[in-house]
Design a protein around this motif. Structure first.
Motif, PDB file in Angstrom:
ATOM      1  N   UNK A 255       0.980  -1.314  -0.131  1.00 21.42           N
ATOM      2  CA  UNK A 255       0.011  -0.081  -0.123  1.00 21.42           C
ATOM      3  C   UNK A 255       0.849   1.395  -0.090  1.00 21.42           C
ATOM      4  N   UNK A 256       1.974   1.382   0.710  1.00 27.27           N
ATOM      5  CA  UNK A 256       2.811   2.626   0.730  1.00 27.27           C
ATOM      6  C   UNK A 256       3.529   2.619  -0.564  1.00 27.27           C
ATOM      7  N   UNK A 257       4.053   1.289  -1.349  1.00 28.21           N
ATOM      8  CA  UNK A 257       4.591   1.675  -2.649  1.00 28.21           C
ATOM      9  C   UNK A 257       3.557   2.151  -3.642  1.00 28.21           C
ATOM     10  N   UNK A 258       2.381   1.639  -3.487  1.00 27.78           N
ATOM     11  CA  UNK A 258       1.502   2.222  -4.474  1.00 27.78           C
ATOM     12  C   UNK A 258       1.102   3.467  -4.229  1.00 27.78           C
ATOM     13  N   UNK A 259       1.027   4.157  -3.073  1.00 30.04           N
ATOM     14  CA  UNK A 259       0.770   5.503  -2.604  1.00 30.04           C
ATOM     15  C   UNK A 259       2.020   6.149  -3.224  1.00 30.04           C
ATOM     16  N   UNK A 260       3.202   5.952  -3.127  1.00 27.18           N
ATOM     17  CA  UNK A 260       4.267   6.589  -3.487  1.00 27.18           C
ATOM     18  C   UNK A 260       4.276   6.619  -5.125  1.00 27.18           C
ATOM     19  N   UNK A 261       3.832   5.483  -5.854  1.00 24.99           N
ATOM     20  CA  UNK A 261       3.967   5.534  -7.209  1.00 24.99           C
ATOM     21  C   UNK A 261       2.764   6.473  -7.745  1.00 24.99           C
ATOM     22  N   UNK A 262       1.480   6.509  -7.158  1.00 24.09           N
ATOM     23  CA  UNK A 262       0.574   7.362  -7.722  1.00 24.09           C
ATOM     24  C   UNK A 262       0.799   8.713  -7.223  1.00 24.09           C
ATOM     25  N   UNK A 263       1.423   9.091  -6.296  1.00 23.58           N
ATOM     26  CA  UNK A 263       1.954  10.573  -6.010  1.00 23.58           C
ATOM     27  C   UNK A 263       2.758  11.129  -6.962  1.00 23.58           C
ATOM     28  N   UNK A 264       3.622  10.078  -7.477  1.00 27.90           N
ATOM     29  CA  UNK A 264       4.630  10.511  -8.438  1.00 27.90           C
ATOM     30  C   UNK A 264       4.013  10.769  -9.709  1.00 27.90           C
ATOM     31  N   UNK A 265       2.956  10.044  -9.806  1.00 30.91           N
ATOM     32  CA  UNK A 265       2.083  10.188 -11.299  1.00 30.91           C
ATOM     33  C   UNK A 265       1.519  11.625 -11.306  1.00 30.91           C
TER      34      UNK A 265
END
Length: 560
Positions: A255-265
């Motif tokens: 979940x943390x990894x997905x949050x970082x990826x979407x923030x970067x998007x």
């Protein structure tokens, strides 16, 4: 700062440094290939820029570029193919180099960790569950290797590409390049805390997986007891509980990894929109040519891709750092028993043993208190006493599985702590109370006593241990494969094979721990008759509750 307080990545890098160092030449070649790939990636959009400016000039636009021609278009196409081909080749070479380094370093590290674990004390192995240790040696090292190849290499390429692209974009248009720089800074600010959370969650995930492996290993190793007492449901509940814990922590990490990826998007999308609008205005003002804008946007897309990838790889590398921490924790455990820097290596060992006022402790509780004992070459000494009196501790002292708290143990007058550990243990033949066999053939198990023993010597030892007849009844005789820990054989058969291993070793000091256990009286008498004959002239220490075995010894030592 203690090593365990250092950031995870730094500890992981320090851990693998000795295994990576021998491959400097391969790493250098890989880095050069990586830099070439970055260079070709920078050059790749230029044929497109030239074609756009040439076509717009051909259509009458006022740009400082010669109009398009067939020769120019073909030349740009050929140049693009050449650049793409060279970039692909550079990427291939870099990938191969770093894959080789990663595989070789992981193999070396795994061997180093395994060797280290083998040298740790019996107390360590008694307190720590073996499945979790195996998980660290195999699974955690494999994760570090995988991430080094699948994430570390692309991350290096992306960082290098990012730096070069930002510099080139500042040359093309400093104003628009500043937008990209702000996006990079925003990514760095958001990724740091999230990366630490991913590492913490991944650490708990790996810990849970270790607990899961422990539960499974313990249950399967004790499957006879589990089935005999109908404990399947209880064991399954324990396994399910450990499985859920591992799942919960794994989901949190993802979940943390997905949050970082979407923030970067979001950061990337915002930066792209600003550059698109600002670049269009710059072209309308005549500050940039259409080809410059195409080149800048291509660079922007190339620059933003590393940001997206870095978000993805940050999560992977954080999880690898958690694995690296677990391996580093294992490697930082100091062995209690080691060979001294300048060990003594006697040319001849006679087997004379002396315990001089020996005191031992286990978890702060004294086991042996001022033990004094002399064993002469050729003498048989029986050790008698109740459970917990220190009989097994005495055996462990002789092979330096543990060292005394005070006093000393001597072999032929030399302190055991001064001797070469390998030579010491090669001078002692030890039969444990639990006869342990390894997966392999019967012949291989007996030959473990002495690796250069011939087939004839192996069979002679088996006959002396009264094992030859039952071996020949096996489907493939001496080439019959026994199961894990000799599970396909009876307790008495395992005992006889372990005795055969001891006989073929033919060492100077013999230690027999309950040698007739699991044997019927007739077999035990025949076996010990052969053992006493084989050990003639050697010092023998016997731990036994068998009155016949004790009576055959020269004297007895009673431990309270």
């Amino acid at each position: 700062m203690a090593d365990h307080d250092k950031p995870s990545m730094r500890r992981s890098l320090k851990l693998v440094a000795p295994d990576v160092a021998p491959h400097r030449a391969l790493i250098l070649f890989g880095v050069l290939a990586l830099l070439l790939e970055v260079a070709f990636r920078v050059l790749e959009p230029w044929p497109l820029k030239i074609v756009v400016d040439a076509v717009t000039a051909f259509r009458g636009a006022k740009v400082s570029h010669q109009p398009a021609s067939v020769e120019l278009l073909i030349g740009c196409g050929v140049a693009l193919l050449l650049i793409v081909g060279l970039r692909a080749l550079s990427n291939y070479l870099a990938t191969i180099c770093f894959a080789l380094v990663g595989s070789r370093a992981a193999t070396s590290l795994r061997a180093r960790v395994f060797r280290h674990v083998q040298g740790l004390s019996q107390q360590f192995h008694a307190r720590n569950r073996s499945a979790d240790t195996v998980q660290r040696i195999v699974g955690d090292v494999a994760r570090m290797q995988e991430v080094a190849i699948t994430a570390g290499l692309p991350l290096m390429a992306n960082v290098a590409t990012l730096l070069v692209m930002v510099v080139v974009m500042f040359v093309l248009d400093p104003l628009l390049a500043s937008v990209v720089l702000v996006a990079v800074v925003a990514f760095a600010v958001t990724s740091g805390p999230t990366s630490r959370k991913i590492t913490a969650a991944s650490r708990q995930t790996r810990k849970g997986e270790g607990q899961l492996a422990n539960t499974a290993q313990e249950s399967l190793a004790s499957i006879r007891v589990v089935q005999a007492y109908g404990l399947e449901n209880m064991v399954e509940e324990n396994f399910t509980s450990a499985n859920r814990t591992s799942l919960r922590e794994g989901v949190r990490s993802r979940r943390y990894a997905a949050r970082l990826e979407r923030t970067t998007d979001v950061i990337v999308g915002l930066a792209t929109a600003i550059v698109l609008v600002g670049g269009g205005l710059r072209v309308m003002q005549g500050a940039m040519s259409p080809g410059d804008l195409v080149l800048f946007i291509t660079y922007l897309r190339t620059t933003m891709k590393p940001l997206r990838d870095m978000a993805k790889y940050t999560g992977r590398i954080a999880r690898a750092s958690a694995s690296g921490e677990r391996v580093a924790d294992l490697m930082e455990i100091t062995p209690d028993v080691v060979t001294p820097d300048m060990p003594v290596r006697p040319d001849v060992v006679t087997g004379a043993v002396r315990f001089d006022r020996v005191v031992t402790e286990y978890d702060g509780v004294e086991v042996l208190r001022g033990l004094c004992l002399d064993i002469r070459p050729g003498e048989r000494v029986a050790i008698i006493g109740p459970s917990g009196a220190g009989k097994s501790t005495l055996v462990s002292l002789l092979v330096r599985a543990i060292d005394p708290v005070s006093g000393c143990v001597r072999l032929d007058g030399y302190r055991l702590t001064d001797l070469d550990l390998t030579q010491l243990r090669a001078s002692v033949s030890l039969l444990h109370q639990e006869a342990v066999l390894f997966t392999g053939t019967i012949r291989e198990n007996i030959r473990m006593g002495r690796g250069d023993a011939t087939d004839a010597e192996v069979e002679d030892a088996a006959r002396a241990a009264n094992a030859h007849d039952f071996i020949m009844e096996q489907p493939d005789g001496y080439d019959t494969v026994v199961g894990e820990r000799g599970g396909t054989l009876s307790g008495g058969e395992r005992r006889r094979l372990a005795l055969a291993r001891l006989l073929v070793a033919d060492r100077d000091l013999w230690i027999l721990d309950e040698p007739t256990e699991h044997l019927d009286q007739a077999t035990a008498e025949a076996l010990m008759s052969d053992v006493w004959r084989a050990c003639e002239g050697r010092a023998v220490l016997v731990i036994s509750h068998d009155p016949a075995v004790v009576a055959a010894c020269d004297r007895e030592l009673h431990l309270a």
